[in-house]
Write a protein that holds these residues in place. Structure first.
Motif, short mmCIF file in Angstrom:
data_model
loop_
_atom_site.label_atom_id
_atom_site.label_comp_id
_atom_site.label_asym_id
_atom_site.label_seq_id
_atom_site.Cartn_x
_atom_site.Cartn_y
_atom_site.Cartn_z
N LEU A 1 35.78 38.02 64.07
CA LEU A 1 35.64 37.52 65.44
C LEU A 1 34.75 36.28 65.47
O LEU A 1 35.04 35.31 66.20
CB LEU A 1 35.04 38.61 66.33
CG LEU A 1 35.95 39.77 66.72
CD1 LEU A 1 35.17 40.81 67.52
CD2 LEU A 1 37.14 39.28 67.53
N LEU A 2 33.67 36.29 64.70
CA LEU A 2 32.78 35.13 64.64
C LEU A 2 33.51 33.93 64.06
O LEU A 2 33.40 32.81 64.58
CB LEU A 2 31.55 35.47 63.80
CG LEU A 2 30.57 34.32 63.53
CD1 LEU A 2 30.04 33.75 64.85
CD2 LEU A 2 29.42 34.79 62.65
N LEU A 3 34.28 34.15 63.00
CA LEU A 3 35.03 33.07 62.39
C LEU A 3 36.03 32.46 63.38
O LEU A 3 36.16 31.24 63.49
CB LEU A 3 35.77 33.59 61.15
CG LEU A 3 36.61 32.58 60.37
CD1 LEU A 3 35.73 31.47 59.80
CD2 LEU A 3 37.36 33.28 59.23
N ALA B 1 46.81 30.83 63.74
CA ALA B 1 46.01 31.47 62.70
C ALA B 1 44.68 31.99 63.27
O ALA B 1 44.20 33.06 62.88
CB ALA B 1 45.75 30.47 61.57
N LEU B 2 44.09 31.25 64.21
CA LEU B 2 42.83 31.69 64.80
C LEU B 2 43.01 32.93 65.67
O LEU B 2 42.17 33.83 65.66
CB LEU B 2 42.22 30.55 65.62
CG LEU B 2 41.63 29.39 64.81
CD1 LEU B 2 41.16 28.27 65.73
CD2 LEU B 2 40.46 29.88 63.95
N THR B 3 44.09 32.97 66.45
CA THR B 3 44.33 34.18 67.26
C THR B 3 44.65 35.38 66.36
O THR B 3 44.27 36.52 66.66
CB THR B 3 45.47 33.96 68.27
OG1 THR B 3 46.65 33.51 67.59
CG2 THR B 3 45.09 32.93 69.31
N PHE B 4 45.32 35.13 65.25
CA PHE B 4 45.57 36.19 64.27
C PHE B 4 44.25 36.75 63.73
O PHE B 4 44.06 37.96 63.64
CB PHE B 4 46.42 35.62 63.12
CG PHE B 4 46.72 36.61 62.02
CD1 PHE B 4 47.85 37.39 62.06
CD2 PHE B 4 45.85 36.74 60.94
CE1 PHE B 4 48.12 38.30 61.05
CE2 PHE B 4 46.11 37.65 59.93
CZ PHE B 4 47.26 38.43 59.97
N THR B 5 43.33 35.86 63.39
CA THR B 5 42.03 36.27 62.87
C THR B 5 41.25 37.07 63.91
O THR B 5 40.66 38.11 63.60
CB THR B 5 41.21 35.03 62.45
OG1 THR B 5 41.95 34.28 61.47
CG2 THR B 5 39.87 35.43 61.86
N ALA B 6 41.24 36.59 65.15
CA ALA B 6 40.51 37.30 66.21
C ALA B 6 41.11 38.67 66.46
O ALA B 6 40.38 39.66 66.67
CB ALA B 6 40.53 36.47 67.50
#
Length: 508
Positions: A343-345, A364-369
């Motif tokens: 979440l921080l990333l 990619a960012l929404t995937f990570t979150a």
């Protein structure tokens, strides 16, 4: 089923299907509206109430959860599952008929009462249906997965429906689903005789003071930049009186809304703080990323729905993987530590990705979150239940859910103030530098960036990129606040002791 207890797997499955259908409605509504909000503002105007469309739902839910849980102890759970579904469906009808933003805010509040009653009733049914801890864990994971699947479908569904049929159908979609859920719960969910006897004791003064504190806090955060001294002082006074009143009243109440026993264990206190923080991060993403994608980067609502879908879809995948791992590793706290790190990333990525970010980078960012949320949310509930005495299981679970909504309420209010104030500051700065001072007021409201179905003349073709740049700068600094919440959560999890779930909940 004379005693209300399911006697075989089929009866248990049908009962859980009824609960899951009701839970699906509430979970779907949490994410389907976020991607439709820009379209709603475009139609009903009044961007000042953008955050309130979400937070009125959260506020009403937060107050309804513990009250419903307590009343369920005296009257049984099934009546409240049925009532919550009916109230939620009626609230959806009102939302779909709303003609102005303020009316929609009140309709969302009615929806929130139903949604809160769902959470306060549905999760409390599981220990009654499955007294055995092993089976309870399996069904809690399944119910969490159902909730995550609904969350996953929400953004794409909201974007598609609002783009092709109009935002009102986002709410009207709940009507047939609501009646199906109502019939299913009425037919298959057994009625368990209430455990508590005597006159119901609900902490109504505590509920009023909690609601007053949260409403005054949200208004204080939103109106502080306006610098109306008398209004600000009045709200600060209401907040202070409500907070002091709660501290004085709750230890003296016979059945307090916030029982002191739930805060006695230091690890439980950390889990409640984490619920506040993670709730703030999650709902900030769900409510404001659609504005970033549509207003800042100029994506259509349907494309923004595709972008936001991994946020919820990966919650499902993360929860499934988490359920297989959490009882098999020596220190289960490592899983939420991984989740909050992701979440921080993602928060830092959204904050600093810049104005030229592409579709794949944002995806990619929404995937990570989403993966981060999947490894975090279910563990907070499981850890809370593992550390809680059986007689406090229901209220402890309700507290975890309620505090998550409180965190969402506060964080989205702060985000709303930051986005609006920083956007107006950046519009003035960027338009002045570009020699377009005379057009500052035209784009002083972010609502101008999410107009749909309207032709863009030559003037707007020149000004629109400048305004989008202003919104991207504002969102960047606002999402840095979300990253700060994730940092604090990461520090708390690092200090969380090992909670040996495998000793109590492992499969055999």
């Amino acid at each position: 089923m004379h005693d209300g207890q399911p006697r075989d797997f089929r009866a248990s499955l049908l009962a859980m299907c009824g609960i899951s259908l009701v839970m699906l409605l509430s979970s779907l509504e949490q994410t389907i509206v976020g991607n439709a909000l820009p379209s709603i503002v475009n139609d009903l105007k009044d961007f000042d109430l953008y955050a309130w469309v979400a937070t009125s739902y959260l506020l009403a839910s937060m107050v309804a959860i513990p009250i419903t849980g307590r009343l369920g102890d005296y009257y049984g759970r099934k009546p409240f599952v049925l009532a919550s579904t009916l109230i939620f469906t009626l609230g959806s009808v009102w939302c779909g008929l709303a003609r102005e933003m303020l009316e929609l805010v009140f309709a969302r509040g009615l929806q929130g009462i139903g949604g809160g009653m769902v959470i306060g009733s549905a999760f409390a049914c599981i220990p009654e249906l499955f007294p055995d801890t092993h089976r309870r864990l399996r069904w809690q994971i399944i119910l969490s997965v159902v909730s995550s699947v609904a969350n996953a479908a929400g953004p794409a569904l909201g974007g598609y429906v609002s783009s092709h049929y109009g935002w009102r159908y986002v709410f009207w979609l709940n009507i047939p689903l609501g009646f199906i859920a109502l019939l299913f719960a009425w037919r298959f969910l057994p009625y368990f005789p209430p455990r508590a006897r005597g006159k119901p004791r609900v902490d109504w003064p505590g509920a009023v003071m909690v609601a007053a504190a949260l409403i005054s806090l949200q208004l204080l955060v939103e109106w502080l930049p306006e610098r109306h001294l008398q209004l600000i002082c009045g709200l600060a006074g209401i907040l202070a009186i409500s907070a002091v009143g709660l501290c004085w009243w709750e230890p003296r109440a016979r059945d307090p809304l916030l029982p002191g026993a739930l805060f006695a264990h230091h690890a439980l206190r950390k889990l409640y703080y984490l619920a506040l923080l993670i709730g703030g991060v999650m709902f900030s993403f769900f409510i404001y990323l659609p504005l970033l994608f549509q207003g800042g980067y100029g994506f259509a609502a349907s494309d923004a729905g595709v972008l936001i879908t991994p946020l919820a879809l990966c919650m499902t995948l993360g929860a499934i993987v988490n359920g297989r791992l959490v009882t098999r590793i020596p220190n289960p706290s490592l899983l939420p530590f991984l989740g909050v790190s992701l979440l921080l990333l993602a928060s830092l990525g959204f904050a600093f990705i810049g104005t030229r970010a592409g579709f794949s980078s944002l995806l990619a960012l929404t995937f990570t979150a989403g993966c981060g949320l999947g490894f975090t949310l279910i563990n907070l509930t499981l850890f809370t239940q593992s550390l809680t005495q059986p007689q406090h299981m229901g209220i402890a679970t309700a507290m975890q859910k309620s505090l998550r909504l409180v965190g969402a309420l506060i964080a989205t209010a702060v985000m709303g103030t930051l986005v609006k104030s920083l956007y107006q500051f950046n519009v003035t700065r960027i338009f002045t530098r570009a020699g377009q001072v005379q057009h500052i007021m035209l784009y002083n409201d972010p609502q101008m960036l999410i107009r749909s179905g309207q032709p863009i003349d030559a003037l707007h073709q020149t000004l629109l990129p400048l305004a989008r740049q202003a919104l991207l700068h504002a969102m960047s600094m606002s999402l840095a606040f979300v990253a700060l919440l994730a940092v604090i959560a990461l520090i708390l999890i690092a200090k969380l002791p090992s909670i040996p779930l495998s000793q109590k909940t492992s499969d055999k």
